[in-house]
Write a protein that holds these residues in place. Structure first.
Motif, short mmCIF file in Angstrom:
data_model
loop_
_atom_site.label_atom_id
_atom_site.label_comp_id
_atom_site.label_asym_id
_atom_site.label_seq_id
_atom_site.Cartn_x
_atom_site.Cartn_y
_atom_site.Cartn_z
N LEU A 6 0.92 -1.01 -0.34
CA LEU A 6 -0.23 0.17 0.26
C LEU A 6 0.99 1.37 0.01
O LEU A 6 2.06 1.49 0.78
CB LEU A 6 -0.66 0.26 1.62
N LEU A 7 0.79 2.41 -1.08
CA LEU A 7 1.84 2.90 -1.47
C LEU A 7 0.98 4.70 -1.39
O LEU A 7 -0.13 4.51 -1.61
CB LEU A 7 2.52 2.40 -2.92
N ASP A 8 1.12 5.91 -1.10
CA ASP A 8 0.84 7.10 -0.97
C ASP A 8 1.97 7.69 -1.69
O ASP A 8 2.69 6.90 -2.41
CB ASP A 8 0.34 7.66 0.22
N LYS A 9 1.48 9.20 -2.68
CA LYS A 9 2.23 10.05 -3.03
C LYS A 9 3.39 9.64 -3.04
O LYS A 9 4.43 9.27 -3.07
CB LYS A 9 2.55 11.38 -2.79
N ASN A 10 3.92 9.78 -1.36
CA ASN A 10 5.68 9.66 -1.12
C ASN A 10 6.34 8.27 -0.77
O ASN A 10 7.21 8.38 -1.53
CB ASN A 10 5.56 10.10 0.37
N SER A 11 5.00 7.48 -0.91
CA SER A 11 5.88 5.69 -0.99
C SER A 11 6.38 5.83 -2.51
O SER A 11 6.62 4.58 -2.82
CB SER A 11 5.41 4.91 0.34
N MET A 12 5.41 6.01 -3.54
CA MET A 12 4.74 5.07 -4.68
C MET A 12 6.50 5.91 -5.36
O MET A 12 6.67 5.77 -6.41
CB MET A 12 3.70 5.32 -5.17
N GLY A 13 7.11 6.76 -5.26
CA GLY A 13 8.10 7.63 -5.27
C GLY A 13 7.27 8.87 -6.57
O GLY A 13 6.24 8.59 -7.57
N SER A 14 8.08 9.89 -7.09
CA SER A 14 7.81 10.72 -7.73
C SER A 14 7.86 10.19 -9.20
O SER A 14 6.19 11.01 -9.92
CB SER A 14 8.63 11.86 -8.12
#
Length: 524
Positions: free
Chosen positions: A215-223
């Motif tokens: 489960l990823l958000d903006k920061n953890s999925m990467g730019s």
């Protein structure tokens, strides 16, 4: 609210963590047995959320959000349907799919023009993950934002925003039954595009389940991945479950009008003039055109009153002959059903998730960068007068959508575009549609000299497999073969999309006939 939302997602992730470690490090191409995949799912997901082809409700669940009757027959259907209600169910579906060799196709609203969210062009065994039960909309008035789940429709999103006040809105599409997930993934534009750009331009965070079940958000999925999901097409990078959007300001009164002009009333001249006027109007005003038969219907939304609009129309576009009798003043949320459903529709009507299934359709798209001459418009009307002819929808650009750099999002059709063309044709459900499909393909070929070139641009949300399909080589989609269609949708952004795919899903687990192929570099 963002923190609470992410905390809830994190709790679901913790609950699911014990089985994530079993995800295969790479996807096996061998087909799984029905029993092993179903057994894996049944250990993590309640049985009432799972459907096999032998389930009594399988057909009704599958067909509930099929929007094009031509895909009801003569196509490869899923073997399983999963209707998750929370994050852990989605993660379980991904983990079981990887473990048992079953791919997932993800459906939000079902409007995919080629039906690739619930069917396959090729014989294969796959499951549909239907997000119909993950559809909450949570509006935060104080900071003018909202979290919108991918299974919500545009109508449900608009309704919730309208309930929050009459001076907040969101710039997305016209059709209220379109699902948020696919619409945002491809860009998404509508009547506010000249003032506020795309839906994807106004996404500020997202929650995604990747091919490893994380489960990823903006920061953890990467730019790069966050950039890619905002316009790079659905179902390539993972399963976006929820989107945080920035709401936009609208006045308490907006004005809509609809002016039909027939060819005998000078439609050719008015359309020729419209091409120069519409992209250069004030950003608060959009005038789109539906051209069908021998009539061009000019549809408009102005962010202001009729009194303020009339002088603009008299000075900038007198050829249309718009006057006070055409004005319909209302709130923004009232304009949503008015423009798409007609003058008798109510705001509550945009909550209706069902549509008539009496016509099949075929569509494709173009972008115009140089105005089409009057003599060509005369020829276009002769095409539209043919038996079995379809229609054209013209959406003007300029303003905000054109001021954003091409590389800011995957959607590259920005500066220099005068307008987008959508071609559509329809035929009675159950009919063959051969004549109508031939007309649209021949008309598309006729238009080639008058639209964008090198590449001939197209809009990803008007998906068209006639533009090309993926070729799988060595178990993954070919980057080079994908260029054939990918550069039409994304121009120079195609390569960066493929690199983002290589970061998040190098084994190409999430794929369909027009998903982004992975380009794995030495740095990945």
């Amino acid at each position: 609210m963002q923190e609470a939302n992410m905390a809830a997602m994190s709790r679901s992730l913790a609950l699911a963590f014990f089985f994530i470690c079993y995800a295969a490090s790479s996807f096996s191409s061998s087909l799984a047995s029905s029993d092993s995949f179903l057994q894996c799912l049944s250990e993590k997901i309640p049985s009432e959320l799972l459907y096999t082809q032998s389930s009594p409700s399988f057909t009704s669940v599958l067909e509930a959000t099929i929007r094009n009757p031509k895909f009801l027959t003569n196509t490869t259907r899923p073997v399983w349907i999963i209707t998750p209600t929370n994050v852990s169910h989605v993660q379980a579906a991904v983990v079981c799919g990887r473990q048992e060799g079953v791919r997932l196709r993800v459906r939000s609203g079902g409007h995919d023009y080629e039906g690739l969210s619930y069917r396959s062009e090729r014989p294969e065994s796959f499951a549909v993950l239907d997000l119909v039960k993950i559809r909450a909309v949570r509006v935060e008035n104080q900071n003018a934002t909202a979290w919108v789940d991918s299974g919500a429709t545009l109508g449900e999103m608009y309704y919730a925003i309208g309930k929050a006040g009459n001076q907040l809105a969101f710039p997305a599409g016209l059709c209220p039954t379109v699902g948020v997930g696919g619409h945002f993934s491809g860009g998404g534009f509508g009547m506010l595009l000249r003032k506020y750009g795309l839906a994807a331009d106004n996404v500020i965070d997202a929650v995604l389940v990747d091919a490893k079940g994380r489960l990823l958000d903006k920061n953890s999925m990467g730019s790069n991945v966050f950039w890619a999901i905002r316009g790079g097409g659905g179902e390539s990078f993972g399963i976006v479950l929820s989107w945080k959007i920035k709401l936009v300001a609208v006045p308490p009164t907006v004005t809509a009008f609809r002016v039909p002009v027939t060819i005998n009333q000078g439609a050719v001249d008015v359309l020729t003039r419209w091409q120069d006027v519409a992209p250069a109007l004030p950003d608060d005003l959009i005038i789109r055109v539906v051209v069908q038969g021998q009539t061009a219907t000019f549809q408009s939304l102005y962010l202001g009153t009729c009194d303020a609009l009339l002088p603009v129309m008299r000075s900038r576009f007198p050829e249309l002959g718009m006057n006070r009798s055409h004005c319909k003043e209302m709130t923004w949320i009232q304009s949503v059903p008015y423009i798409y459903l007609g003058s008798s529709a109510t705001v509550e009507d945009i909550l209706n998730r069902t549509i008539a299934m009496d016509t099949s359709n075929k569509a494709t798209s173009d972008y115009v960068r140089q105005a089409i001459t009057k003599d060509v418009w005369t020829e276009i009307f002769s095409w539209l007068a043919q038996p079995n002819a379809g229609l054209m929808i013209l959406d003007p650009y300029g303003g905000k959508i054109s001021s954003i750099p091409e590389a800011a999002t995957p959607f590259p059709h920005r500066g220099g575009v005068l307008y987008n063309i959508q071609y559509m044709n329809f035929w009675r459900a159950g009919g063959g549609g051969d004549a109508q499909r031939t007309w649209i393909r021949d008309f598309y070929a006729f238009m080639a000299p008058y639209v964008s070139k090198n590449p001939r641009e197209a809009y990803a949300n008007y998906r068209d497999l006639d533009l090309g399909e993926n070729v799988v080589v060595g178990g993954v989609s070919s980057y080079e073969a994908g260029k054939v269609w990918g550069e039409k949708y994304f121009k120079g952004n195609y390569q960066r999309l493929a690199m983002a795919k290589g970061e998040i899903d190098p084994d190409d687990y999430f794929r369909n006939e027009q998903s982004i192929p992975p380009l794995v570099t030495s740095g990945n």
